[in-house]
Design a protein around this motif. Structure first.
Motif, PDB file in Angstrom:
ATOM      1  N   THR A  57      -5.344  -8.148   0.021  1.00  0.00           N
ATOM      2  CA  THR A  57      -6.172  -7.109  -0.595  1.00  0.00           C
ATOM      3  C   THR A  57      -5.359  -5.950  -1.161  1.00  0.00           C
ATOM      4  O   THR A  57      -5.833  -5.258  -2.058  1.00  0.00           O
ATOM      5  CB  THR A  57      -7.178  -6.539   0.428  1.00  0.00           C
ATOM      6  N   THR A  84      -6.002  -3.850  -4.919  1.00  0.00           N
ATOM      7  CA  THR A  84      -6.602  -2.514  -4.964  1.00  0.00           C
ATOM      8  C   THR A  84      -5.630  -1.426  -5.374  1.00  0.00           C
ATOM      9  O   THR A  84      -6.061  -0.327  -5.737  1.00  0.00           O
ATOM     10  CB  THR A  84      -7.205  -2.166  -3.598  1.00  0.00           C
ATOM     11  N   THR A  85      -4.326  -1.693  -5.327  1.00  0.00           N
ATOM     12  CA  THR A  85      -3.342  -0.664  -5.670  1.00  0.00           C
ATOM     13  C   THR A  85      -2.719  -0.875  -7.045  1.00  0.00           C
ATOM     14  O   THR A  85      -1.847  -0.093  -7.446  1.00  0.00           O
ATOM     15  CB  THR A  85      -2.223  -0.605  -4.617  1.00  0.00           C
ATOM     16  N   ARG A  98       0.825  -1.218   0.000  1.00  0.00           N
ATOM     17  CA  ARG A  98       0.000   0.000   0.000  1.00  0.00           C
ATOM     18  C   ARG A  98       0.856   1.265   0.000  1.00  0.00           C
ATOM     19  O   ARG A  98       0.459   2.290  -0.549  1.00  0.00           O
ATOM     20  CB  ARG A  98      -0.933   0.005   1.214  1.00  0.00           C
ATOM     21  N   PRO A 143     -11.230  -8.104  -7.511  1.00  0.00           N
ATOM     22  CA  PRO A 143     -11.169  -6.666  -7.822  1.00  0.00           C
ATOM     23  C   PRO A 143      -9.833  -6.205  -8.401  1.00  0.00           C
ATOM     24  O   PRO A 143      -9.660  -5.009  -8.649  1.00  0.00           O
ATOM     25  CB  PRO A 143     -11.414  -6.004  -6.456  1.00  0.00           C
ATOM     26  N   SER A 144      -8.889  -7.110  -8.627  1.00  0.00           N
ATOM     27  CA  SER A 144      -7.539  -6.719  -9.052  1.00  0.00           C
ATOM     28  C   SER A 144      -7.572  -5.878 -10.319  1.00  0.00           C
ATOM     29  O   SER A 144      -8.274  -6.198 -11.274  1.00  0.00           O
ATOM     30  CB  SER A 144      -6.680  -7.963  -9.287  1.00  0.00           C
TER      31      SER A 144
END
Length: 403
Positions: free
Chosen positions: A263, A267-268, A231, A327-328
């Motif tokens: 996660t 998400t990044t 992150r 969600p990648s």
């Protein structure tokens, strides 16, 4: 002349912080006192006073005193101190942070460290250093010192400890290491004792392709640290082949990394190759909870007992992995070794359970969205073909990103 922020409650720890300030000065540094006390009157003057700290934390000192709620006060003061130190570090106006005290000081320091960059000198002298420090160290490189006696005035035991802490912080700030600007891109690799061969092969393969691998031990803290560094933008790619912490999250084992595990990369936009390493087990210290009486257990060592995950639990783990990867926004692939998720579940091993492994595979196959590759291998996790495939996929994606 390095500037060392001395963060503490100057109403209750005045003598200790006076001593620390004197030691920092004697060592060639410049002390910067930051007061996070609330109730009593400070016994020495801070460069950054408690009124400002409370304001930066979203409150006011008068309100905190009127409420008399220690928990609320520490939350506000810790948030304010973290913001103040983050700003000072960003502008180069402070070179190290040192705090002393009990659990309140440790909590404040934990919040501060979460806002400071890796490698920035951080030292805490606290009685909590001899206990469970996970909630204070978190995912930072905080240096802990145990004071032996409580932080309650100066004596022949506390003075040498505080002096050493001051010298350590000044020394770190004076001789701070700077990583070369042309360092290789960083890749995160997860590993456990029972997947060591796989992890070691991945590290060697990535090194041969020009990347620098950071290995994270999947004990809960390792997974949380991996997620935090992704992150923060420190890690460019992830070979997350040992996701065992998800099993501990599911059944209440001691190696859970929490609900945010697996996660960050999704998400990044960080490319990742994921596998099911050591999802055949959950970890417990000393004794296994009574609700798991009768389960298949294996003593890993005198302090750790492993419990085999069931087919139902494996199916749920497959669904959770799919939900966290779907969600990648960057390339992602899943590798599934059909003949063993760890060295304990290979044919003939104590955790060999083809039905449980198949439940995990079926849940992954059914749950993963189109576009996420699922590679199936007639081998175990530690076979070289698994690690070689992981390296080829991840390095290939990252090399395309390089100008």
């Amino acid at each position: 002349m390095p500037v060392i922020a001395l963060v503490g409650a100057l109403d209750t720890k005045g003598a200790e912080y006076t001593f620390l300030a004197d030691r920092v000065t004697a060592l060639g540094g410049r002390p910067l006192l930051v007061d996070v006390g609330v109730l009593g009157e400070p016994s020495l003057t801070a460069r950054i006073g408690r009124d400002l700290i409370a304001e930066l934390g979203g409150g006011s000192l008068a309100e905190l005193r009127e409420r008399g709620d220690r928990n609320a006060a520490m939350t506000v003061m810790a948030r304010g101190a973290a913001g103040a130190l983050a700003d000072l570090a960003a502008t180069g106006d402070v070179d190290g942070v040192l705090a002393v005290g009990g659990s309140n000081a440790a909590y404040v320091m934990a919040e501060i460290c979460g806002r400071l960059p890796f490698g920035f000198p951080k030292v805490l002298v606290s009685t909590i250093a001899a206990g469970d420090t996970r909630s204070y160290v978190r995912e930072t490189d905080l240096t802990l010192m145990y004071p032996v006696v409580d932080i309650n005035g100066l004596n022949r035991l506390s003075r040498p400890v505080l002096a050493n802490a001051a010298q350590a912080c000044v020394g770190m700030a004076t001789s701070r290491y700077a990583e070369p600007a042309d360092s290789a891109p960083l890749v995160g690799v997860s590993m456990f004792g029972v997947t060591t061969t796989c992890g070691a092969n991945v590290v060697r393969g990535l090194d041969d392709r020009g990347f620098e691998a950071l290995t994270f031990h999947s004990t809960g803290v390792g997974g949380r640290t991996l997620e935090a560094l992704v992150r923060a933008g420190t890690i460019r790619g992830v070979a997350d082949l040992t996701t065992t912490e998800l099993a501990d999250e599911l059944v209440g084992g001691v190696c859970s990394a929490g609900p945010d595990r697996l996660t960050a990369a999704a998400t990044t936009g960080v490319p990742q190759v994921v596998s099911v390493g050591a999802l055949d087990m959950a970890n417990f210290y000393d004794t296994v909870p009574p609700e798991y009486a009768g389960r298949q257990l294996y003593p890993h060592n005198p302090a750790v007992t492993l419990m085999r995950t069931t087919a139902g639990e494996c199916a749920e783990l497959g669904r959770r992995i799919a939900a966290r990867l779907n969600p990648s926004i960057a390339p992602v692939a899943v590798l599934f070794p059909r003949r063993g998720l760890s060295q304990l579940s290979t044919p003939g091993g104590v955790f060999h359970d083809p039905a449980a492994d198949d439940a995990l595979f079926q849940a992954l196959r059914d749950g993963l969205r189109p576009g996420i590759e699922l590679h199936e291998f007639d081998t175990d996790i530690n076979d070289p073909v698994v690690s070689r495939t992981a390296v080829d996929l991840l390095a290939g994606w990252l090399e395309k990103e390089t100008p």
